[in-house]
Design a protein around this motif. Sequence first.
Motif, PDB file in Angstrom:
ATOM      1  N   UNK A 199       0.826  -1.192   0.000  1.00 33.10           N
ATOM      2  CA  UNK A 199       0.000   0.000   0.000  1.00 33.10           C
ATOM      3  C   UNK A 199       0.857   1.236   0.000  1.00 33.10           C
ATOM      4  N   UNK A 200       0.259   2.342  -0.371  1.00 30.00           N
ATOM      5  CA  UNK A 200       1.026   3.582  -0.351  1.00 30.00           C
ATOM      6  C   UNK A 200       0.944   4.207   1.036  1.00 30.00           C
ATOM      7  N   UNK A 201       1.580   5.346   1.195  1.00 34.01           N
ATOM      8  CA  UNK A 201       1.673   5.981   2.518  1.00 34.01           C
ATOM      9  C   UNK A 201       0.306   6.405   3.054  1.00 34.01           C
ATOM     10  N   UNK A 202      -0.691   6.474   2.202  1.00 37.68           N
ATOM     11  CA  UNK A 202      -2.037   6.814   2.658  1.00 37.68           C
ATOM     12  C   UNK A 202      -2.630   5.774   3.590  1.00 37.68           C
ATOM     13  N   UNK A 203      -2.140   4.551   3.519  1.00 41.31           N
ATOM     14  CA  UNK A 203      -2.623   3.476   4.383  1.00 41.31           C
ATOM     15  C   UNK A 203      -1.767   3.295   5.627  1.00 41.31           C
ATOM     16  N   UNK A 204      -0.879   4.227   5.888  1.00 39.92           N
ATOM     17  CA  UNK A 204       0.013   4.120   7.031  1.00 39.92           C
ATOM     18  C   UNK A 204      -0.699   4.565   8.300  1.00 39.92           C
TER      19      UNK A 204
END
Length: 106
Positions: A19-24
């Motif tokens: 996932x990208x950093x948006x899912x962090x």
Amino acid sequence: MSPVAGGFFEDIIGCYVLGDAGYDSDRYRRDLMSNNNIAVIPGRKNRKIPIDYDKKIYKLRSRIEMFFGKIKENRRLGMRYDKLDSSFLGFITLASLNIFLKSTIS
């Protein structure tokens, strides 16, 4: 955590989840780890403690996104004109074969 991702990965067990950093988020990572998944998600820039993730596996994410971008170049697939799932899957298969053959021939 993304509201959409909340229940999306409940049935996925024992996989790498890219996932990208948006899912962090810590909560999302805990949920993934509770199902024996490995989160391959870079940390956001404003994190106080940096997150370690497998950068080699994360590089594969760009290939996956490029593949979906190439599939969506076919208007029929991008707009989802087919009413039946079986015919839609058939055209995805044809588009995938087309992409594969173009990449191996050239």
